[in-house]
Design an enzyme around this catalytic site. Structure first.
Site, PDB file in Angstrom:
ATOM      1  N   LYS A  91     -11.746  47.978  10.427  1.00 26.56           N
ATOM      2  CA  LYS A  91     -11.482  48.843   9.413  1.00 26.56           C
ATOM      3  C   LYS A  91     -10.085  48.477   8.665  1.00 26.56           C
ATOM      4  CE  LYS A  91     -13.926  52.853  11.190  1.00 26.56           C
ATOM      5  NZ  LYS A  91     -14.276  52.661  12.379  1.00 26.56           N
TER       6      LYS A  91
HETATM    7  C1  LIG Z   1     -15.651  52.501  13.173  1.00 27.75           C
HETATM    8  C2  LIG Z   1     -16.091  51.812  14.112  1.00 27.75           C
HETATM    9  C3  LIG Z   1     -17.640  51.424  14.142  1.00 27.75           C
HETATM   10  C4  LIG Z   1     -18.534  51.976  13.453  1.00 27.75           C
HETATM   11  O1  LIG Z   1     -18.457  51.565  12.060  1.00 27.75           O
HETATM   12  P1  LIG Z   1     -19.259  52.373  10.759  1.00 27.75           P
HETATM   13  O2  LIG Z   1     -18.997  51.672   9.579  1.00 27.75           O
HETATM   14  O3  LIG Z   1     -18.845  53.831  10.876  1.00 27.75           O
HETATM   15  O4  LIG Z   1     -20.704  52.593  11.238  1.00 27.75           O
HETATM   16  C5  LIG Z   1     -17.850  50.581  15.192  1.00 27.75           C
HETATM   17  N1  LIG Z   1     -16.805  49.751  15.950  1.00 27.75           N
HETATM   18  C6  LIG Z   1     -15.611  50.046  15.666  1.00 27.75           C
HETATM   19  C7  LIG Z   1     -14.592  49.743  16.867  1.00 27.75           C
HETATM   20  C8  LIG Z   1     -15.033  51.034  14.712  1.00 27.75           C
HETATM   21  O5  LIG Z   1     -13.923  51.268  14.872  1.00 27.75           O
END
Ligand SMILES: *Cc1c(COP(=O)(O)O)cnc(C)c1O
Length: 435
Positions: free
Chosen positions: A107
């Site tokens: 993210k």
């Molecule tokens: C947010 C997140 C996900 C999921 O991602 P999405 O875009 O919401 O599908 C998977 N793994 C981790 C470690 C995350 O922080």
């Protein structure tokens, strides 16, 4: 770039509006009206380009009417200022490590790009902004670190009490300055509901320029295309096809890859791996989409009972399930399978995967067991977070990992969260009472 709402294809707003509104008033999601197709020659040359250069090609194709090439280049270079290496796990399986940014999760790409896009537009317009973000763990850290000390922006993060790891909580709550964290007595879905309702509330919108930093914001999706394209570039001379396997919760990460594919990125198949929150696998099996309250799992950043971005994926395929299933599948795994996979890969390969990443590994095992593997195809499993963000899991499994120094520092900082109920009236009163 112009964008419409998944609920109204006649709507047309510009990129800046979509970034600051985050959600259209009809509660659909913004999607580009038109996805430019990249030149095959441009893509053929990507093996000679860096992640940042490939990122620019993609971003510029979308945003050339909104931001000058020079400004966009600076934004992309700053946002993607860490690497996304492909680590071979098997002769045809590669781990795409997306955890080399400041919050140690994928993210960071979205958080860093969005904050710089917003600050770019704010500089022009002299606006003051309040960002509301619900997090199931990792979004908050990436947003907090992405926006920390960006002038003119205050960030309020809502996270579910007792449902994020200590490191995640420290990343959310120790920042101070323009970042505040609310510890909500409820689930991630409650947090998300509070944020969604706030955006529709007249009083709050009169007092603040509200905007969201969740994965529903279109400026979070764009940078998530970059590393799909970069992985393809690294593998394209060795393999004919690439299959991406993405651990999925809100389905923003995989949606971004699928948008890149619609812009010309060659991809054989997208596989969304989920934990026990198997809303999308169930939808593919039954044809009926049924949201459910989320259940808590070891892969807690994927504990989502109503994955918002899935409507974007459906929209990309004209809401045609048959068309979608030609290029997309989804499969769920429970906590015991996740633990087994972590132990197995550690013992056999000496590689430590976080619980989210383990679902992607399991999906590839299932593919191979189903006989879908070919020598020409490479599997890329996206590793969405560093294992150290989930200490309890690895303690239980008795696996030791190295802790990055940035995490050590967090333990010496003071947590500054405030308690909040899951009731909108309380949240609203709190926000209205603030300066
Ligand atoms: C947010 C997140 C996900 C999921 O991602 P999405 O875009 O919401 O599908 C998977 N793994 C981790 C470690 C995350 O922080």
């Amino acid at each position: 770039m112009k964008l419409y709402s998944t609920k109204n294809h006649n709507l047309s707003v510009d990129f800046e509006t979509a970034v600051f509104n985050s959600l259209p008033a009809d509660k659909g999601l913004y999607m580009p009206t038109f996805l430019p197709l990249l030149d095959t020659e441009v893509i053929a040359n990507w093996d000679k380009k860096s992640l940042q250069e490939i990122a620019f090609d993609l971003a510029y194709a979308l945003l050339k009417d909104d931001i000058t090439a020079e400004e966009l280049k600076a934004i992309v270079d700053e946002a993607a200022n860490f690497e996304a290496p492909l680590v071979p796990l098997d002769k045809d399986v590669f781990v795409l490590e997306l955890f080399h940014g400041p919050s140690l999760a994928f993210k960071d790409f979205g958080g860093r790009f969005m904050s710089r896009i917003m600050s770019h537009f704010l500089k022009k317009e002299h606006k003051e902004i309040r960002i509301l973000v619900a997090t199931s763990g990792d979004t908050g850290g990436a947003v907090a670190l992405g926006f920390l000390n960006v002038p003119g922006i205050k960030v309020t993060i809502l996270y579910p009490k007792g449902k994020v790891s200590l490191i995640q909580e420290l990343q959310l709550t120790t920042n101070g300055n323009n970042i505040e964290a609310l510890e909500v007595d409820g689930t991630f879905d409650d947090c998300q509901a509070l944020v969604k309702q706030a955006f529709l509330d007249k009083d709050l919108n009169e007092k603040y320029n509200l905007t969201s930093a969740n994965s529903i914001n279109i400026s979070r999706l764009i940078p998530q295309m970059f590393y799909y394209a970069n992985s393809y570039a690294r593998l394209k001379n060795q393999f004919k096809d690439v299959t991406f396997v993405t651990p999925s919760g809100n389905f923003g990460n995989i949606a971004a890859g699928m948008i890149a594919h619609k812009m010309g990125l060659p991809v054989k198949q997208f596989i969304a791996a989920t934990n026990s929150n198997d809303i999308v696998p169930q939808y593919l099996t039954t044809g009926v989409y049924t949201a459910r309250p989320s259940v808590q799992t070891l892969a807690n950043a994927m504990d989502v009972g109503d994955p918002s971005n899935f409507v974007r994926i459906l929209d990309l395929y004209g809401n045609d399930k048959v068309e979608l299933e030609r290029e997309f599948s989804s499969i769920a795994f429970d906590d015991s399978q996740i633990k087994q996979a972590i132990v197995k890969v550690y013992q056999e390969k000496g590689y430590i995967m976080c619980p989210h990443t383990a679902t992607a590994y399991l999906a590839i095992e299932a593919e191979k067991a189903a006989g879908n593997q070919t020598a020409e195809n490479a599997y890329v499993m996206l590793s969405t977070a560093h294992p150290c963000k989930f200490p309890d899991v690895f303690e239980e499994l008795n696996i030791a990992y190295e802790i990055p120094s940035s995490v050590d520092e967090l333990y010496h900082k003071e947590r500054q969260q405030k308690p909040m109920t899951k009731h909108f009236e309380d949240f609203k009163t709190y926000l209205l009472g603030e300066g």
